[in-house]
Design a protein around this motif. Structure first.
Motif, mmCIF file in Angstrom:
data_model
loop_
_atom_site.group_PDB
_atom_site.id
_atom_site.type_symbol
_atom_site.label_atom_id
_atom_site.label_comp_id
_atom_site.label_asym_id
_atom_site.label_seq_id
_atom_site.Cartn_x
_atom_site.Cartn_y
_atom_site.Cartn_z
ATOM 1 N N GLN A 200 0.829 -1.196 0.000
ATOM 2 C CA GLN A 200 0.000 0.000 0.000
ATOM 3 C C GLN A 200 0.870 1.256 0.000
ATOM 4 O OE1 GLN A 200 -2.457 0.430 3.459
ATOM 5 N NE2 GLN A 200 -3.899 1.786 2.448
ATOM 6 N N ARG A 201 1.921 1.262 0.832
ATOM 7 C CA ARG A 201 2.823 2.414 0.845
ATOM 8 C C ARG A 201 3.490 2.608 -0.512
ATOM 9 N NH1 ARG A 201 4.469 0.349 5.954
ATOM 10 N NH2 ARG A 201 6.362 -0.462 4.974
ATOM 11 N N GLN A 202 3.905 1.499 -1.132
ATOM 12 C CA GLN A 202 4.550 1.606 -2.430
ATOM 13 C C GLN A 202 3.605 2.172 -3.478
ATOM 14 O OE1 GLN A 202 6.043 -2.312 -3.257
ATOM 15 N NE2 GLN A 202 7.977 -1.974 -2.194
ATOM 16 N N ILE A 404 15.006 4.393 5.141
ATOM 17 C CA ILE A 404 16.047 5.245 4.581
ATOM 18 C C ILE A 404 16.031 5.274 3.051
ATOM 19 C CG2 ILE A 404 17.586 4.988 6.546
ATOM 20 C CD1 ILE A 404 19.098 2.883 5.041
ATOM 21 N N PHE A 405 15.426 4.278 2.404
ATOM 22 C CA PHE A 405 15.380 4.269 0.940
ATOM 23 C C PHE A 405 14.065 4.833 0.402
ATOM 24 C CE2 PHE A 405 18.320 0.633 1.824
ATOM 25 C CZ PHE A 405 19.465 1.256 1.349
ATOM 26 N N GLU A 406 13.239 5.381 1.290
ATOM 27 C CA GLU A 406 11.998 6.000 0.836
ATOM 28 C C GLU A 406 12.278 7.412 0.339
ATOM 29 O OE1 GLU A 406 9.238 5.874 4.019
ATOM 30 O OE2 GLU A 406 9.072 3.673 4.029
ATOM 31 N N GLY A 421 18.727 11.268 -2.402
ATOM 32 C CA GLY A 421 19.970 10.616 -2.818
ATOM 33 C C GLY A 421 19.915 9.107 -2.709
ATOM 34 N N LEU A 422 19.536 8.601 -1.531
ATOM 35 C CA LEU A 422 19.493 7.153 -1.345
ATOM 36 C C LEU A 422 18.376 6.523 -2.166
ATOM 37 C CD1 LEU A 422 20.205 6.701 2.471
ATOM 38 C CD2 LEU A 422 21.697 6.163 0.551
ATOM 39 N N TRP A 423 17.259 7.234 -2.299
ATOM 40 C CA TRP A 423 16.150 6.682 -3.095
ATOM 41 C C TRP A 423 16.562 6.536 -4.554
ATOM 42 C CZ3 TRP A 423 12.852 9.070 -6.858
ATOM 43 C CH2 TRP A 423 11.772 8.261 -7.223
ATOM 44 N N ILE A 424 17.248 7.573 -5.100
ATOM 45 C CA ILE A 424 17.728 7.495 -6.483
ATOM 46 C C ILE A 424 18.766 6.393 -6.614
ATOM 47 C CG2 ILE A 424 19.046 8.741 -8.240
ATOM 48 C CD1 ILE A 424 17.661 11.297 -7.312
ATOM 49 N N SER A 425 19.673 6.285 -5.645
ATOM 50 C CA SER A 425 20.699 5.235 -5.694
ATOM 51 C C SER A 425 20.063 3.859 -5.656
ATOM 52 C CB SER A 425 21.663 5.397 -4.512
ATOM 53 O OG SER A 425 22.304 6.660 -4.556
ATOM 54 N N TYR A 426 19.046 3.701 -4.812
ATOM 55 C CA TYR A 426 18.345 2.415 -4.722
ATOM 56 C C TYR A 426 17.729 2.045 -6.069
ATOM 57 C CZ TYR A 426 15.145 -1.156 -2.903
ATOM 58 O OH TYR A 426 14.469 -2.324 -2.668
ATOM 59 N N LEU A 436 20.254 -2.698 -3.172
ATOM 60 C CA LEU A 436 20.994 -1.889 -2.208
ATOM 61 C C LEU A 436 20.414 -2.104 -0.816
ATOM 62 C CD1 LEU A 436 23.120 0.287 -1.630
ATOM 63 C CD2 LEU A 436 21.394 2.014 -2.184
ATOM 64 N N SER A 437 21.277 -2.370 0.173
ATOM 65 C CA SER A 437 20.818 -2.610 1.542
ATOM 66 C C SER A 437 21.745 -1.892 2.517
ATOM 67 C CB SER A 437 20.788 -4.112 1.859
ATOM 68 O OG SER A 437 22.096 -4.666 1.754
ATOM 69 N N ALA A 438 21.230 -1.705 3.737
ATOM 70 C CA ALA A 438 21.999 -1.023 4.786
ATOM 71 C C ALA A 438 21.905 -1.823 6.073
ATOM 72 C CB ALA A 438 21.475 0.390 5.003
ATOM 73 N N ALA A 439 22.975 -1.788 6.857
ATOM 74 C CA ALA A 439 23.004 -2.508 8.133
ATOM 75 C C ALA A 439 24.011 -1.843 9.046
ATOM 76 C CB ALA A 439 23.364 -3.979 7.926
ATOM 77 N N ASN A 440 23.811 -1.985 10.345
ATOM 78 C CA ASN A 440 24.741 -1.460 11.338
ATOM 79 C C ASN A 440 25.817 -2.494 11.644
ATOM 80 O OD1 ASN A 440 23.599 1.140 11.833
ATOM 81 N ND2 ASN A 440 21.956 0.167 12.999
ATOM 82 N N GLU A 441 27.012 -2.022 11.882
ATOM 83 C CA GLU A 441 28.124 -2.897 12.216
ATOM 84 C C GLU A 441 28.166 -3.145 13.733
ATOM 85 O OE1 GLU A 441 30.312 -4.439 10.204
ATOM 86 O OE2 GLU A 441 29.145 -3.682 8.518
ATOM 87 N N PRO A 442 28.539 -4.357 14.170
ATOM 88 C CA PRO A 442 28.580 -4.643 15.620
ATOM 89 C C PRO A 442 29.513 -3.712 16.380
ATOM 90 C CG PRO A 442 28.754 -6.670 14.332
ATOM 91 C CD PRO A 442 28.886 -5.535 13.361
ATOM 92 N N GLN A 443 30.643 -3.337 15.781
ATOM 93 C CA GLN A 443 31.600 -2.479 16.463
ATOM 94 C C GLN A 443 31.286 -1.001 16.300
ATOM 95 O OE1 GLN A 443 32.153 -4.369 13.888
ATOM 96 N NE2 GLN A 443 33.317 -3.301 12.291
ATOM 97 N N GLY A 444 30.182 -0.669 15.620
ATOM 98 C CA GLY A 444 29.805 0.723 15.414
ATOM 99 C C GLY A 444 29.898 1.103 13.952
#
Length: 455
Positions: A200-202, A404-406, A421-426, A436-444
């Motif tokens: 629905q959002r899409q 973040i990709f919206e 920027g991220l939406w166009i890159s996606y 394209l995906s994003a994730a946090n690193e365990p060490q920061g």
């Protein structure tokens, strides 16, 4: 019940015949009338008995049908069902419970339900068996003990009270099903609901962006004309500057009057000539950046992939990182780790924009980091090439990871980012066959990654 058999001649007819045929019995008319009345009453009673017997046979047949119907319904229920008296003694159970317990009905009828429950769960049984009103249903969780040991499934149990015709509590009916099945059904429902919300959002975003894309595409087309004028004028100014500098140098090589030299000094001609170069270069750089902005705006019209060419990954990343780092004020330790001889097929300009956007966002995310470090890497993974941009900043808020990709979503201050920027890159990565995906690193820090088919 067996049906009664009788002869066609009734009992009254037989007695009358006997009385009439007896010549030795002498009765007066009054006694004969009494006997006839008695015999008639006996005949009526006999007829009533026959009728009651027929009615009883019909009611027995209806009762047997009703009992068979109830039994079939109980047996066809997939949930377990156990009927207990007020003390917990099992009176009836369906096939689902017999399969769960691994016993036959004769083995459990008359036994207490507690004997068929895992010892660790028996304390929970008291709440399910307690006397209560007819409207109160108690829920609980039990694990039944099968013949070979404890069953593997935990059951969600509903306990409904039973009462007699006087309203006295006489027992409970326990129904339940495995919680694992309920959890799987809930997870499937939750996933379907989430997918429906996402779809629905899409749809809403696609409709909104389609209208906006048509508008922006027209604006970008109109901006091309003044940008072309700026480009043309800058190149003309560069030629004029060369000519003026040469002319003035030739004039001042000759002896000049004192008033001309003073005028040159008062008008700061030398300083103006020195400023010509940086001013023209800065204007040209601004025109290039405006041109890039126009290209990004034109992508909002959802254009296709465009011209496909072989792209050298090492050159692409080095150039993009150089461009992105040049626009930022604070210094960052940027490490580039790219395997040699990596090639992909695609639009080099669009892929360049993806790397620039990701590197710029990573640098912005490390503003408050004491020793900012950015690692941009590319390596072969089978038939694909994996890209990774990793920073040591504060990472991405977990509430923002799914947004973040919206389009138009940004965590930057007003005026610092448009959220495109991220939406166009996606979209560019998707058009090139990646994700394209994003994730946090365990060490920061955070990592943006994607893979593209190797050429």
């Amino acid at each position: 019940m067996a049906k009664a058999t009788h002869s066609p001649e009734s009992g009254a007819d037989t007695l009358l015949r006997l009385i009439a045929s007896s010549s030795t019995l002498e009765l007066d008319s009054e006694r004969e009338g009494v006997w006839i009345e008695v015999i008639r009453k006996m005949d009526e009673v006999y007829s009533d008995l026959l009728r009651y017997e027929v009615d009883l046979e019909h009611k027995n047949a209806e009762l047997e049908e009703a009992q068979a119907f109830v039994t079939n319904v109980i047996e066809s229920v997939s949930d377990i069902l156990v009927v207990c008296d007020a003390k917990g003694t099992v009176q009836q159970a369906n096939s689902a419970f017999l399969q769960t317990s691994g016993r036959a009905l004769p083995d459990i009828a008359g036994r207490n339900i507690a004997e068929m429950i895992d010892p660790d769960h028996r304390p929970k049984l008291a709440a399910l068996l307690k006397p209560r009103s007819s409207a109160e249903v108690v829920d609980g969780e039990l694990r039944f003990a099968a013949a070979a040991g404890a069953s593997s499934d935990l059951f969600a149990i509903n306990s409904s009270p039973r009462h007699d015709h006087r309203g006295r509590f006489i027992g409970v009916v326990l129904t339940g099903r495995p919680i694992g099945e309920l959890r799987r059904a809930y997870e499937a429902l939750h996933k379907a609901h989430h997918e429906l919300q996402r779809a629905q959002r899409q749809l809403v975003e696609q409709e909104k962006m389609a209208s906006l894309g048509r508008l922006v595409a027209g604006v970008a087309h109109e901006l091309n004309n003044p940008i072309s004028f700026v480009y043309g004028n800058i190149h003309t100014l560069m030629r004029y500057r060369t000519s003026l500098v040469g002319y003035l140098d030739a004039i001042h090589e000759q002896p000049v009057a004192d008033d001309v030299a003073a005028l040159r000094k008062d008008l700061r001609i030398d300083a103006i000539l020195d400023d010509f170069g940086p001013l023209i270069e800065g204007t040209l750089e601004g025109a290039v950046r405006i041109s890039e902005i126009v290209k990004n705006l034109r992508r909002l019209s959802f254009s296709k992939l465009g011209e496909v060419e072989r792209v050298n990954i090492e050159r692409l990343i080095n150039t993009a990182v150089l461009w992105a780092g040049r626009t930022k004020q604070h210094r960052v330790d940027i490490q580039i780790d790219v395997e040699p001889d990596l090639w992909i097929s695609g639009n080099e300009g669009q892929l360049h924009q993806v790397i620039v956007n990701l590197v710029e966002n990573a640098i912005d995310a490390m503003r408050a980091t004491e020793l900012p470090r950015l690692v941009v890497s590319a390596a072969r993974q089978g038939s694909e090439i994996a890209f990774r941009i990793t920073d040591n900043g504060s990472g991405i808020d977990k509430d923002h990871l799914s947004h973040i990709f919206e389009p138009f979503f940004t965590t930057k201050r007003v005026g610092e980012g448009t959220g495109l920027g991220l939406w166009i890159s996606y979209g560019i990565v998707r058009e090139h066959g990646g994700e394209l995906s994003a994730a946090n690193e365990p060490q920061g820090g955070a990592t943006f990654s994607f893979t593209l088919p190797a050429a």
